[in-house]
Design an enzyme around this catalytic site. Structure first.
Site, PDB file in Angstrom:
ATOM      1  N   LYS A   1       0.846  -1.213   0.000  1.00 36.59           N
ATOM      2  CA  LYS A   1       0.000   0.000   0.000  1.00 36.59           C
ATOM      3  C   LYS A   1       0.872   1.249   0.000  1.00 36.59           C
ATOM      4  CE  LYS A   1       0.976   1.154   4.515  1.00 36.59           C
ATOM      5  NZ  LYS A   1       1.774   2.306   4.947  1.00 36.59           N
TER       6      LYS A   1
ATOM      7  N   ASP B   1      -2.069  -1.458  11.193  1.00 36.67           N
ATOM      8  CA  ASP B   1      -2.675  -1.376   9.856  1.00 36.67           C
ATOM      9  C   ASP B   1      -2.975  -2.747   9.239  1.00 36.67           C
ATOM     10  OD1 ASP B   1      -0.085  -2.012   9.280  1.00 36.67           O
ATOM     11  OD2 ASP B   1       0.326  -0.277   8.004  1.00 36.67           O
TER      12      ASP B   1
END
Ligand code: C5P
Length: 311
Positions: free
Chosen positions: A21, A147
């Site tokens: 990401k 995350d």
């Protein structure tokens, strides 16, 4: 994504792709008593993947194989932690053999370890026939890292709390990016320790709207990362990489997460290739041994091929 030859027919094994990401937005709101920061961040998964091949084991053992140098293959690996956490959460007695192929650089701000952990949860949820919905996997993910839960979702996410409160958001179009991984990493904990809280937090709503509308120019104008100044203070060469990308007039350049990767948002794929080509000689001259990735962000409907059954 192609299963290794020799898997038995009808195997419960799974092959799963774990995407990296970038953070298009990251703002700090407060320091919490537990040492974490309350934040708002927008995570966009990209088409750079690790791969995990997972087979069930009747003997209850866990085994992790990873040929990449410097990657632990014991209980300190987030993949192992994810398998143990899932077993503990749902009382599983079966084990698993896991083969991890690393392509995402580590200590890079690209979420590789977190994505591997989330993919392990998704794959073992099928391999162990648990079939739990994402809402039941999310608390397990949150215990592994801030995350990890975001990577249970397809496509971009808006994350709050310490990052573990996750909302899927829409993106009309993929963004073309150039990512540069400098030849050094940055410690997430150290970057956060050196960060300063803003007096007035920058709002992220306009960026969410721009992403949903597929307006890359507006996305570029609205990107923000509160961790960029402390990361650049700790590693001035990361700032130099940023300058080398910005010199090519992309829509935007930004540190991803806590670094050390810096990325540029391009207008389209040819523009990304142009930026990469022009930045390369500058980087070679000043920060040798950088790695460059020309990638695209994932939008939810591209994620349907993420997991395949073992053949
Ligand atoms: O949760 P995770 O293990 O990924 O976090 C790594 C470190 O980053 C934490 O130990 C903490 O120092 C810092 N961090 C933080 N606030 C967050 C997320 C991480 O201070 N929201």
């Amino acid at each position: 994504m192609i299963p290794r030859a020799g898997w038995p027919a009808g195997s419960r094994g799974r092959v799963i792709a774990a995407p990296a990401k970038v953070n298009l937005f990251l703002e700090l709101l407060a320091k919490r008593p537990d040492g974490y920061h309350e934040l708002q961040t927008l995570l966009a998964p990209i088409d750079l993947y690790d791969t995990l091949e997972i087979q069930p084991r009747d003997d209850g053992e866990l085994a992790l194989i990873c040929e990449a140098p410097g990657i632990p293959t014991g209980p300190e690996n987030l993949v192992w932690k994810a398998a143990e956490a899932l077993r503990a959460a749902f009382g599983v007695t079966e084990g698993a053999s896991i083969h991890l192929t690393k392509r995402i650089p580590h200590d890079a701000g690209l979420g590789g370890g977190s994505s591997d952990a989330a993919s392990t949860l998704l794959a073992l949820n099928a391999v162990w026939n648990l079939n739990r919905p994402i809402e039941e996997l999310a608390p397990v993910a949150a215990k592994i890292g801030s995350d990890v839960a975001a990577f249970l979702h397809a496509g971009p996410t808006w994350c709050t709390g310490r990052g573990e409160i996750v909302e899927s958001i829409s993106a009309a179009k993929p963004l073309d990016l150039v990512i540069v991984k400098p030849p050094f990493g940055l410690s997430t904990a150290e970057v956060y320790r050196n960060a300063r809280l803003p007096e007035t937090p920058t709002p992220g709503e306009a960026l969410r709207t721009a992403l949903s509308a597929g307006d890359a120019v507006a996305v570029g104008r609205l990107t923000h990362n509160r961790l960029q100044p402390p990361a650049f203070a700790l590693q001035p060469l990361a700032n130099w990489v940023y300058d080398a990308l910005l010199a090519q007039s992309p829509l935007s350049a930004l540190l991803s997460g806590s670094g050390s990767c810096v990325f540029a948002i391009a207008r389209d794929r040819p523009d990304a290739l142009r930026i990469a080509r022009l930045a390369e000689p500058m980087l070679v001259a000043r920060v040798p041994h950088c790695r460059m990735f020309v990638v695209r962000t994932l939008v939810p409907n591209t994620d349907s091929l993420r997991m395949s059954a073992g053949l």
